[in-house]
Design an enzyme around this catalytic site. Structure first.
Site, PDB file in Angstrom:
ATOM      1  N   LYS A 125       4.593  17.110   8.003  1.00 33.09           N
ATOM      2  CA  LYS A 125       5.385  15.882   8.169  1.00 33.09           C
ATOM      3  C   LYS A 125       6.820  16.329   8.421  1.00 33.09           C
ATOM      4  O   LYS A 125       7.506  16.798   7.515  1.00 33.09           O
ATOM      5  CB  LYS A 125       5.303  15.023   6.909  1.00 33.09           C
ATOM      6  CG  LYS A 125       6.193  13.778   6.939  1.00 33.09           C
ATOM      7  CD  LYS A 125       5.971  12.919   5.696  1.00 33.09           C
ATOM      8  CE  LYS A 125       6.923  11.741   5.605  1.00 33.09           C
ATOM      9  NZ  LYS A 125       6.728  10.974   4.345  1.00 33.09           N
ATOM     10  N   ASP A 180      10.533  15.557   9.285  1.00 35.49           N
ATOM     11  CA  ASP A 180      11.332  14.362   9.001  1.00 35.49           C
ATOM     12  C   ASP A 180      12.792  14.562   9.439  1.00 35.49           C
ATOM     13  O   ASP A 180      13.226  15.676   9.701  1.00 35.49           O
ATOM     14  CB  ASP A 180      11.241  14.096   7.492  1.00 35.49           C
ATOM     15  CG  ASP A 180      11.469  12.631   7.146  1.00 35.49           C
ATOM     16  OD1 ASP A 180      11.828  11.850   8.043  1.00 35.49           O
ATOM     17  OD2 ASP A 180      11.286  12.273   5.968  1.00 35.49           O
ATOM     18  N   ASP A 196      10.687   3.154   5.795  1.00 31.80           N
ATOM     19  CA  ASP A 196       9.845   3.377   4.615  1.00 31.80           C
ATOM     20  C   ASP A 196       9.434   2.045   3.990  1.00 31.80           C
ATOM     21  O   ASP A 196      10.226   1.103   3.963  1.00 31.80           O
ATOM     22  CB  ASP A 196      10.618   4.153   3.537  1.00 31.80           C
ATOM     23  CG  ASP A 196      10.869   5.592   3.932  1.00 31.80           C
ATOM     24  OD1 ASP A 196      10.723   5.919   5.121  1.00 31.80           O
ATOM     25  OD2 ASP A 196      11.224   6.370   3.042  1.00 31.80           O
TER      26      ASP A 196
HETATM   27  C1  9PG Z   1      11.842  12.066   1.656  1.00 31.80           C
HETATM   28  C2  9PG Z   1      11.611  10.771   2.415  1.00 31.80           C
HETATM   29  C3  9PG Z   1      10.118  10.493   2.658  1.00 31.80           C
HETATM   30  C4  9PG Z   1       9.967   9.281   3.551  1.00 31.80           C
HETATM   31  C5  9PG Z   1      10.748   9.482   4.840  1.00 31.80           C
HETATM   32  C6  9PG Z   1      12.208   9.743   4.514  1.00 31.80           C
HETATM   33  O1  9PG Z   1      18.760   7.008   3.913  1.00 31.80           O
HETATM   34  N1  9PG Z   1      17.882   6.730   4.723  1.00 31.80           N
HETATM   35  O2  9PG Z   1      18.122   5.983   5.676  1.00 31.80           O
HETATM   36  C7  9PG Z   1      16.578   7.246   4.519  1.00 31.80           C
HETATM   37  C8  9PG Z   1      15.510   6.651   5.152  1.00 31.80           C
HETATM   38  C9  9PG Z   1      14.233   7.137   4.928  1.00 31.80           C
HETATM   39  C10 9PG Z   1      14.029   8.201   4.101  1.00 31.80           C
HETATM   40  C11 9PG Z   1      15.093   8.794   3.470  1.00 31.80           C
HETATM   41  C12 9PG Z   1      16.376   8.320   3.684  1.00 31.80           C
HETATM   42  O3  9PG Z   1      12.743   8.614   3.872  1.00 31.80           O
HETATM   43  O4  9PG Z   1      10.645   8.379   5.689  1.00 31.80           O
HETATM   44  O5  9PG Z   1       8.612   9.044   3.861  1.00 31.80           O
HETATM   45  O6  9PG Z   1       9.496  11.613   3.261  1.00 31.80           O
HETATM   46  O7  9PG Z   1      12.317  10.877   3.647  1.00 31.80           O
HETATM   47  O8  9PG Z   1      13.190  12.263   1.401  1.00 31.80           O
END
Ligand code: 9PG
Length: 522
Positions: A291, A293, A352
């Site tokens: 995964k 990210d 998410d």
């Molecule tokens: C792990 C997560 C999970 C999750 C991912 C991602 O701040 N933000 O905008 C933000 C959005 C999504 C996010 C983290 C921060 O989640 O989508 O499934 O893996 O990272 O940290």
């Protein structure tokens, strides 16, 4: 600017131009805005400008920061106008680095990187999007050759509070449930940027993959390979590997984990070598499902050592990563959509889910539809279903346990139905927290693939039962009066690293307390 007309319904045309203006056959009453990356808003909206989401410091993680202040209706790569009679007209690029606006009675496309091919069609919404998806598949390749695995992912129950001990207990607890992949999410690494196991994984990542394999499942691992936090060894040892702006300052990739994030310049050969080594290392540990990210960082605006368009830089590095990872299943997340096509097996197509439906602060004060929340996930995901012929679309996890979230049974059911439409099944429910009935329901869900038929923009028949997501699509109005003042103050506070650090510490404390109360987890 090339001036063209839309073809008559049932036909499509392709024109090459750097910028194009396509006159609409009738007045637009709605606009389909397509957000840049996984978490960015995608939805049919009215024609008025949307409020700029808050807080500003988090925007690089949520939208394309270059276009966040657009006043006219705008979308990344494509845009569509809804007409009064229910038909739509779509202008969509067949190449990267492109944008579409609604300007008066026309859709206008512009490229950041020279002439490109533009697809134009009017007609029935589903047909128009389907032909566009076919054209994109011809350009970028369609990839759902491998079936979508059923995944247990650690994030939505344990968040960063993971350890090899906990995984052992979860592996045992999941015995008998038909999961194909057990995926270790964020929390195993020394730091974001330093991809070696931390002290909660004393036996190392290969040992954990071995434990997972012994249960005849594939091992999955989360990585955010294109970013690093400021305190990481990677950033401190190689500040010259990171993307810089015109003033030579490191480009912000947002703030998370209580720290500023920076983006690697993936056009540097040292960086691509480092990335390929990283991926080969993770594969050698035994992880078969990756995964990947926070990939938007690879396409942020900045000075690159090789002067290529920013989305080309991302597409190329994703292809290199895929090559280095052999036959691993690759799920991309936080990823700009078109650059991911042809370079992964699955793509997260919404924000998410989180264990909440809607945050009043994020939705009503901050006007931010990209933050973790069930309702945000449904809105954007359902509006991205047209991408389904191109690759697997991950709608994020579903919940079966009543104790796993603060969602109501109706909200949990909506997420499950969305995942059935997606044909992608994942959960983070702790087996220790499931009642026998919930466990049974989860098992049934994992085993059965219902028949899905789309009956409208937001309506479906799932095994003949009608499911309607319409109520979740609308956006709250921008705050006014005192709420607008509060939004301004809180938005400013929400951009201060110290405040974000404080919130994070609170969240982590709460999480630790919550997890400590779960029998069978320690
Ligand atoms: C792990 C997560 C999970 C999750 C991912 C991602 O701040 N933000 O905008 C933000 C959005 C999504 C996010 C983290 C921060 O989640 O989508 O499934 O893996 O990272 O940290």
């Amino acid at each position: 600017m090339l001036q063209v007309q839309f073809p008559v319904p049932g036909h499509s045309t392709v024109h090459q131009a750097e910028s194009i203006r396509a006159a609409l056959p009738a007045t637009a009453v709605g606009f389909y805005r397509h957000g840049w990356q996984s978490w960015s808003l995608s939805a049919w909206t009215g024609l008025d400008p949307l409020p700029v989401p808050k807080p500003a410091a988090l925007l690089p993680m949520q939208t394309d920061p270059v276009y966040v202040h657009e006043q006219k209706p705008h979308g990344s790569w494509l845009g569509a106008a809804g007409l009064k009679d229910g038909r739509i007209c779509l202008l969509g690029a067949l190449e990267l680095n492109t944008h579409v606006w609604l300007e008066g009675d026309a859709l206008v496309g512009r490229s950041e990187a020279g002439p490109v091919d533009w697809f134009l069609a009017c007609g029935v919404e589903e047909e128009v999007f389907s032909v566009y998806a076919t054209r994109l598949a011809e350009r970028f390749g369609a990839s759902p050759a491998k079936p979508a695995p059923r995944v247990w992912c650690s994030w939505y129950s344990l968040y960063t509070d993971i350890s090899e001990e906990r995984f052992k207990r979860i592996i045992n607890g999941l015995d008998g449930l038909p999961f194909d992949v057990l995926q270790v999410d964020d929390g195993w690494q020394m730091a974001v940027g330093d991809w070696t196991p931390n002290t909660s994984f004393p036996s190392g990542m290969a040992a954990l993959a071995g434990d997972i394999h012994r249960t005849h499942r594939q091992a999955g691992l989360w990585l955010a390979p294109l970013i690093a936090v400021r305190s990481s060894s990677l950033y401190r040892q190689h500040p010259d590997w990171f993307l810089r702006d015109e003033h030579d300052r490191p480009v912000s990739a947002g703030i998370n984990w209580g720290e500023p994030l920076y983006a690697l310049d993936t056009t540097l050969p040292e960086v691509t070598d480092w990335l390929a080594d990283l991926v080969r290392q993770v594969r050698a540990w035994g992880y078969d499902y990756l995964k990947l990210d926070f990939l938007y960082a690879g396409a942020l605006k900045g000075k690159r050592s090789r002067d290529i368009p920013r989305e080309d830089a991302l597409h190329q590095v994703l292809l290199a990563i895929r090559q280095a990872s052999g036959d691993a299943f690759i799920l991309t997340c936080g990823v700009p959509i078109l650059p991911a096509l042809g370079a992964c097996d699955a793509l997260r197509a919404g924000p998410d889910v989180a264990g909440i439906w809607e945050s009043r602060r994020d939705a009503h004060l901050f006007s931010n539809p990209a933050t973790p929340a069930g309702r945000n996930a449904v809105r954007t995901f359902v509006n991205r279903l047209w991408l389904q012929p191109l690759l697997h679309l991950d709608p994020d996890v579903v919940y079966f346990g009543e104790k796993s979230s603060s969602l109501t049974p109706v909200q949990r059911a909506l997420l499950q139905e969305m995942a059935q439409v997606a044909r992608f099944k994942a959960t983070s429910d702790l087996p220790q927290q499931l009642t026998p009935d919930e466990r049974q329901a989860l098992e049934e869900y994992l085993k059965v693939t219902p028949e899905v038929c789309r009956t409208g923009r937001y309506t479906f028949l799932i095994d003949g039962r009608e499911v309607d997501f319409s109520a979740e699509i609308g956006l709250p109005p921008a705050p006014i009066g005192l709420d607008a003042v509060r939004a301004g103050i809180m938005g400013w506070l929400g951009s201060q690293p110290a405040v974000l650090r404080f919130y994070r510490q609170q969240e982590e404390q709460n999480l630790r307390k919550r997890l400590a109360g779960i029998p069978g987890l320690e």
